[in-house]
Design a protein around this motif. Structure first.
Motif, PDB file in Angstrom:
ATOM      1  N   LEU A 125      35.061 -45.933 -22.131  1.00 26.29           N
ATOM      2  CA  LEU A 125      36.410 -46.272 -21.675  1.00 26.29           C
ATOM      3  C   LEU A 125      36.967 -45.091 -20.893  1.00 26.29           C
ATOM      4  O   LEU A 125      36.568 -43.949 -21.135  1.00 26.29           O
ATOM      5  CB  LEU A 125      37.319 -46.578 -22.870  1.00 26.29           C
ATOM      6  N   PRO A 126      37.903 -45.337 -19.973  1.00 25.29           N
ATOM      7  CA  PRO A 126      38.458 -44.214 -19.202  1.00 25.29           C
ATOM      8  C   PRO A 126      39.300 -43.288 -20.074  1.00 25.29           C
ATOM      9  O   PRO A 126      39.775 -43.675 -21.143  1.00 25.29           O
ATOM     10  CB  PRO A 126      39.337 -44.913 -18.154  1.00 25.29           C
ATOM     11  N   GLU A 127      39.458 -42.057 -19.590  1.00 22.92           N
ATOM     12  CA  GLU A 127      40.356 -41.111 -20.269  1.00 22.92           C
ATOM     13  C   GLU A 127      41.787 -41.607 -20.070  1.00 22.92           C
ATOM     14  O   GLU A 127      42.213 -41.842 -18.942  1.00 22.92           O
ATOM     15  CB  GLU A 127      40.198 -39.727 -19.646  1.00 22.92           C
ATOM     16  N   PRO A 128      42.544 -41.795 -21.154  1.00 22.49           N
ATOM     17  CA  PRO A 128      43.892 -42.352 -20.985  1.00 22.49           C
ATOM     18  C   PRO A 128      44.880 -41.358 -20.372  1.00 22.49           C
ATOM     19  O   PRO A 128      44.835 -40.171 -20.682  1.00 22.49           O
ATOM     20  CB  PRO A 128      44.302 -42.702 -22.420  1.00 22.49           C
ATOM     21  N   LEU A 129      45.748 -41.876 -19.497  1.00 19.49           N
ATOM     22  CA  LEU A 129      46.874 -41.086 -18.983  1.00 19.49           C
ATOM     23  C   LEU A 129      48.078 -41.516 -19.808  1.00 19.49           C
ATOM     24  O   LEU A 129      48.470 -42.680 -19.785  1.00 19.49           O
ATOM     25  CB  LEU A 129      47.111 -41.382 -17.505  1.00 19.49           C
TER      26      LEU A 129
END
Length: 306
Positions: free
Chosen positions: A86-90
């Motif tokens: 999963l992408p790194e959350p902002l």
């Protein structure tokens, strides 16, 4: 006394939010996006701006191509990744006193990150090849015309149209899209948070759709599920079991995760996961839980007790 005219803003500085928006959506990791911008800036600093027809076209082209190269290099690494990527959350925190979101380590998060950015969307983009992903983003998210995209990618217009068309079909097939008012999403999330906080298994289950799924990303660093957890009973059980085991050591905080309402979960006051929740307006249909500690470095590590 004559006042000198203010120096014109450097195009790189002005365009930085847009350039970061492109690189982050291409790569899904803040550090990788920042590296691309650093490379682009070094090239820009050696460039004579007066020799360019358009600084924006030049910079977008450089950032797009650098992102494509970096994504190709990362592909093998991501294929060997343990579990789901999963992408790194902002993350932006909600200020409970005002209801406003406060940025945390996301100077670029404003305008260019407001559009299509959700964890669910970036998760689907992982299925596209690097060039296909770039063409799709430039057209559908950043609204560039096909002649511009062709120049940016060094392809023919026809090839770019074909790539965007193919990518759009793949994204639509893999993605359930709901237009839900922000306040509805927020209220549903609040109910879910209260149910999870109090370990009310029935209440959690009632808030999940029949085909709800939970995808966890532990990256091999912390335990996670090798495949998605499907169905309200199994997902509710997970939250209930955590409450049973740890009780008040578990705390939740509302946040904006990639521009949409989500939850941060803390255990003993330390960040344990960032959870993006997708809703159809009535129930929660998907939960994307980022638990890999490497991807939580941009999230407040300690629970603010205010």
């Amino acid at each position: 006394m004559t006042l000198s005219a203010p120096a014109p803003a450097d195009p790189f500085t002005t365009l930085r939010p847009r350039l970061f928006g492109i690189a982050y959506r291409m790569l899904g990791v803040r550090a990788d996006a920042e590296d691309v911008l650093q490379d682009a800036w070094l090239r820009w600093s050696r460039q004579d701006p007066t020799a360019l027809q358009s600084a924006e076209a030049w910079l977008v082209t450089v950032v797009t191509r650098l992102s494509i190269d970096r994504l190709r290099a990362l592909k093998a690494e991501r294929e060997a990744y343990v579990g789901w990527w999963l992408p790194e959350p902002l993350v932006q925190l909600h200020d409970p006193s005002t209801g406003d979101a406060q940025h945390h380590h996301t100077p670029e998060a404003a305008a260019e990150l407001a559009g299509e950015l959700s964890v669910a969307f970036l998760y689907v983009l992982e299925r596209l090849g690097p060039e296909e992903r770039a063409a799709f983003l430039l057209r559908q998210v950043f609204d560039y015309d096909y002649p511009e995209i062709a120049a940016q990618l060094g392809k023919t217009e026809a090839a770019c149209r074909q790539m965007v068309h193919r990518a759009s079909e793949r994204v639509q097939q893999s993605r359930t899209r709901f237009e839900v008012p922000r306040n509805v999403h927020h209220q549903l999330l609040q109910r879910f948070m209260l149910a999870a906080k109090s370990g009310d298994r029935n209440a959690i289950e009632a808030l999940l759709s029949e085909d709800a799924q939970l995808i966890g990303d532990g990256g091999g660093k912390v335990p996670s599920f090798p495949k998605p957890l499907v169905g309200p009973f199994r997902i509710a059980n997970l939250y209930w079991a955590l409450f049973r085991r740890l009780g008040t050591q578990v705390a939740y905080r509302m946040a904006l995760i990639n521009g949409e309402p989500g939850l941060l979960r803390y255990v003993n006051g330390r960040i344990e996961s960032a959870q993006a929740l997708v809703t159809d307006g009535e129930r929660i249909v998907a939960i994307y839980a980022v638990r890999n500690p490497d991807k939580l470095v941009g999230v407040p590590a300690v629970l603010d007790q205010r």
